[in-house]
Scaffold this motif. Structure first.
Motif, PDB file in Angstrom:
ATOM      1  N   PHE A 239       0.827  -1.202   0.000  1.00  0.00           N
ATOM      2  CA  PHE A 239       0.000   0.000   0.000  1.00  0.00           C
ATOM      3  C   PHE A 239       0.860   1.249   0.000  1.00  0.00           C
ATOM      4  O   PHE A 239       1.893   1.308   0.663  1.00  0.00           O
ATOM      5  N   ARG A 240       0.399   2.250  -0.751  1.00  0.00           N
ATOM      6  CA  ARG A 240       1.038   3.568  -0.769  1.00  0.00           C
ATOM      7  C   ARG A 240       0.064   4.559  -0.164  1.00  0.00           C
ATOM      8  O   ARG A 240      -1.031   4.765  -0.694  1.00  0.00           O
ATOM      9  N   LEU A 241       0.441   5.168   0.946  1.00  0.00           N
ATOM     10  CA  LEU A 241      -0.385   6.175   1.597  1.00  0.00           C
ATOM     11  C   LEU A 241       0.261   7.534   1.424  1.00  0.00           C
ATOM     12  O   LEU A 241       1.468   7.685   1.644  1.00  0.00           O
ATOM     13  N   HIS A 242      -0.545   8.495   1.010  1.00  0.00           N
ATOM     14  CA  HIS A 242      -0.048   9.856   0.789  1.00  0.00           C
ATOM     15  C   HIS A 242      -1.031  10.819   1.439  1.00  0.00           C
ATOM     16  O   HIS A 242      -2.218  10.796   1.136  1.00  0.00           O
ATOM     17  N   ASP A 243      -0.531  11.655   2.353  1.00  0.00           N
ATOM     18  CA  ASP A 243      -1.406  12.578   3.082  1.00  0.00           C
ATOM     19  C   ASP A 243      -1.276  14.023   2.608  1.00  0.00           C
ATOM     20  O   ASP A 243      -1.665  14.944   3.307  1.00  0.00           O
ATOM     21  N   GLY A 244      -0.724  14.228   1.446  1.00  0.00           N
ATOM     22  CA  GLY A 244      -0.545  15.568   0.917  1.00  0.00           C
ATOM     23  C   GLY A 244       0.885  16.049   1.015  1.00  0.00           C
ATOM     24  O   GLY A 244       1.341  16.822   0.188  1.00  0.00           O
ATOM     25  N   THR A 245       1.615  15.602   2.044  1.00  0.00           N
ATOM     26  CA  THR A 245       3.012  16.006   2.198  1.00  0.00           C
ATOM     27  C   THR A 245       3.942  14.806   2.320  1.00  0.00           C
ATOM     28  O   THR A 245       5.087  14.876   1.902  1.00  0.00           O
ATOM     29  N   ASP A 246       3.468  13.729   2.889  1.00  0.00           N
ATOM     30  CA  ASP A 246       4.315  12.572   3.173  1.00  0.00           C
ATOM     31  C   ASP A 246       3.768  11.335   2.471  1.00  0.00           C
ATOM     32  O   ASP A 246       2.557  11.122   2.434  1.00  0.00           O
ATOM     33  N   THR A 247       4.661  10.528   1.911  1.00  0.00           N
ATOM     34  CA  THR A 247       4.278   9.260   1.292  1.00  0.00           C
ATOM     35  C   THR A 247       4.914   8.133   2.079  1.00  0.00           C
ATOM     36  O   THR A 247       6.106   8.160   2.348  1.00  0.00           O
ATOM     37  N   ARG A 248       4.101   7.144   2.464  1.00  0.00           N
ATOM     38  CA  ARG A 248       4.588   5.969   3.199  1.00  0.00           C
ATOM     39  C   ARG A 248       4.084   4.719   2.502  1.00  0.00           C
ATOM     40  O   ARG A 248       3.048   4.743   1.839  1.00  0.00           O
ATOM     41  N   VAL A 249       4.826   3.629   2.672  1.00  0.00           N
ATOM     42  CA  VAL A 249       4.407   2.350   2.101  1.00  0.00           C
ATOM     43  C   VAL A 249       4.361   1.287   3.192  1.00  0.00           C
ATOM     44  O   VAL A 249       5.106   1.353   4.173  1.00  0.00           O
ATOM     45  N   PHE A 250       3.470   0.328   3.005  1.00  0.00           N
ATOM     46  CA  PHE A 250       3.268  -0.764   3.954  1.00  0.00           C
ATOM     47  C   PHE A 250       3.102  -2.056   3.165  1.00  0.00           C
ATOM     48  O   PHE A 250       2.597  -2.045   2.045  1.00  0.00           O
TER      49      PHE A 250
END
Length: 116
Positions: free
Chosen positions: A37-48
């Motif tokens: 999964f790629r999560l992006h909150d507008g400023t930060d991108t994280r993967v799980f």
């Protein structure tokens, strides 16, 4: 002691831009399906990375689930019975006995890497 070259323990799954923000894809890692999964909150991108197999529905569908949060927990809701799986721990919130495995994941050089 950590090895200097950790790259041998990591597998490149795809380019980070290949995953639409706030969605998942399925990858095969050492003959096991992994939901990435790629999560992006507008400023930060994280993967799980968690197991793709949903033991509640007995189907490999978690990569197709809806990503969101319950309180402070980042979760994916299985598309079949809507059970929530914590993206950091793999815990199934409704049925902890049906939790799934997790893998370390990171973004490096524009690619998504999952620890083998």
């Amino acid at each position: 002691m950590k090895r200097e070259n950790e790259a041998a323990n990591w597998t490149a799954i795809c380019g980070v831009e290949d995953i639409v923000p706030n969605t998942g894809v399925c990858a095969l890692l050492n003959n096991e399906q992994v939901a990435v999964f790629r999560l992006h909150d507008g400023t930060d991108t994280r993967v799980f990375a968690i197991g793709n197999y949903d033991p509640n529905s007995e189907a490999s569908v978690l990569s197709r689930g809806l990503v969101g949060s319950l309180g402070e927990r980042l979760v994916v809701a299985s598309p079949i019975y809507k059970h929530h799986f914590d993206l950091q721990t793999g815990e199934c919130l409704e049925a902890p006995e049906n939790s799934v495995p997790t893998w370390p994941a990171r973004i490096e050089a524009g690619k998504v890497w999952v620890g083998a």
